[in-house]
Design a protein around this motif. Structure first.
Motif, PDB file in Angstrom:
ATOM      1  N   ASP A 178       0.847  -1.188   0.000  1.00  0.00           N
ATOM      2  CA  ASP A 178       0.000   0.000   0.000  1.00  0.00           C
ATOM      3  C   ASP A 178       0.888   1.246   0.000  1.00  0.00           C
ATOM      4  N   GLN A 179       0.611   2.189  -0.892  1.00  0.00           N
ATOM      5  CA  GLN A 179       1.451   3.375  -1.048  1.00  0.00           C
ATOM      6  C   GLN A 179       1.513   4.213   0.222  1.00  0.00           C
ATOM      7  N   PHE A 180       0.407   4.312   0.947  1.00  0.00           N
ATOM      8  CA  PHE A 180       0.403   5.126   2.171  1.00  0.00           C
ATOM      9  C   PHE A 180       1.234   4.470   3.274  1.00  0.00           C
ATOM     10  N   LEU A 181       1.223   3.143   3.341  1.00  0.00           N
ATOM     11  CA  LEU A 181       2.097   2.436   4.275  1.00  0.00           C
ATOM     12  C   LEU A 181       3.554   2.637   3.871  1.00  0.00           C
ATOM     13  N   LYS A 182       3.839   2.536   2.603  1.00  0.00           N
ATOM     14  CA  LYS A 182       5.200   2.751   2.098  1.00  0.00           C
ATOM     15  C   LYS A 182       5.704   4.141   2.464  1.00  0.00           C
ATOM     16  N   ASP A 183       4.857   5.154   2.282  1.00  0.00           N
ATOM     17  CA  ASP A 183       5.241   6.528   2.621  1.00  0.00           C
ATOM     18  C   ASP A 183       5.511   6.678   4.121  1.00  0.00           C
ATOM     19  N   THR A 184       4.718   6.011   4.946  1.00  0.00           N
ATOM     20  CA  THR A 184       4.939   6.053   6.404  1.00  0.00           C
ATOM     21  C   THR A 184       6.267   5.390   6.758  1.00  0.00           C
ATOM     22  N   LEU A 185       6.544   4.246   6.140  1.00  0.00           N
ATOM     23  CA  LEU A 185       7.800   3.535   6.434  1.00  0.00           C
ATOM     24  C   LEU A 185       9.018   4.370   6.075  1.00  0.00           C
ATOM     25  N   ILE A 186       8.943   5.125   4.991  1.00  0.00           N
ATOM     26  CA  ILE A 186      10.062   5.986   4.584  1.00  0.00           C
ATOM     27  C   ILE A 186      10.387   6.978   5.690  1.00  0.00           C
ATOM     28  N   LYS A 187       9.363   7.478   6.362  1.00  0.00           N
ATOM     29  CA  LYS A 187       9.562   8.442   7.447  1.00  0.00           C
ATOM     30  C   LYS A 187      10.150   7.781   8.708  1.00  0.00           C
ATOM     31  N   LEU A 188       9.850   6.486   8.903  1.00  0.00           N
ATOM     32  CA  LEU A 188      10.264   5.791  10.119  1.00  0.00           C
ATOM     33  C   LEU A 188      11.656   5.174  10.033  1.00  0.00           C
ATOM     34  N   ILE A 189      12.044   4.783   8.823  1.00  0.00           N
ATOM     35  CA  ILE A 189      13.311   4.055   8.677  1.00  0.00           C
ATOM     36  C   ILE A 189      14.390   4.987   8.130  1.00  0.00           C
TER      37      ILE A 189
END
Length: 122
Positions: free
Chosen positions: A111-122
């Motif tokens: 999911d693109q929104f999950l991917k975008d969140t992960l970019i911020k966390l990692i």
């Protein structure tokens, strides 16, 4: 984002049959707010409905995203918290995995929104 005692996060594969417009993608539990109920109660309800898990302790807000559609503005709030129990998927998902954040980031399709969140966390 539900975390277990081993430090892994739950991801679920969205059902392409139930959601043909979105397709089968790895995502996290979530859903809509029921009017008249507080945010945390909605969060616990969605977690239980989609995963069969109980949210334990306080969940922490980790991301807020705007989803802009014609004539609609959705605000997606992503929380991180701990969950206990045995995963029992609803008909919204067909599979699940407990993974580290780095492993989730490599999943496809995601999911693109999950991917975008992960970019911020990692």
């Amino acid at each position: 984002m539900l975390k277990n005692k081993d430090g892994k996060y739950l991801v679920m594969l969205r059902s392409a049959e139930k959601y043909p417009e979105a397709g089968a993608k790895w995502e996290i539990a979530g859903g809509r707010i029921d009017p008249g109920t507080v945010l945390f109660e909605n969060l616990k309800r969605e977690v239980l409905e989609e995963t069969g898990l109980q949210l334990t302790g306080e969940a922490k807000l980790i991301d807020a995203q705007d989803i802009l559609k014609p004539n609609k503005h959705i605000v997606r709030l992503t929380y991180s918290g701990f969950a206990d129990g045995e995963v029992k998927l609803s008909d919204e998902h067909t599979n699940f995995q407990w993974l580290l954040l780095e492993e989730i980031k490599k999943l496809k399709p995601i999911d693109q929104f999950l991917k975008d969140t992960l970019i911020k966390l990692i």
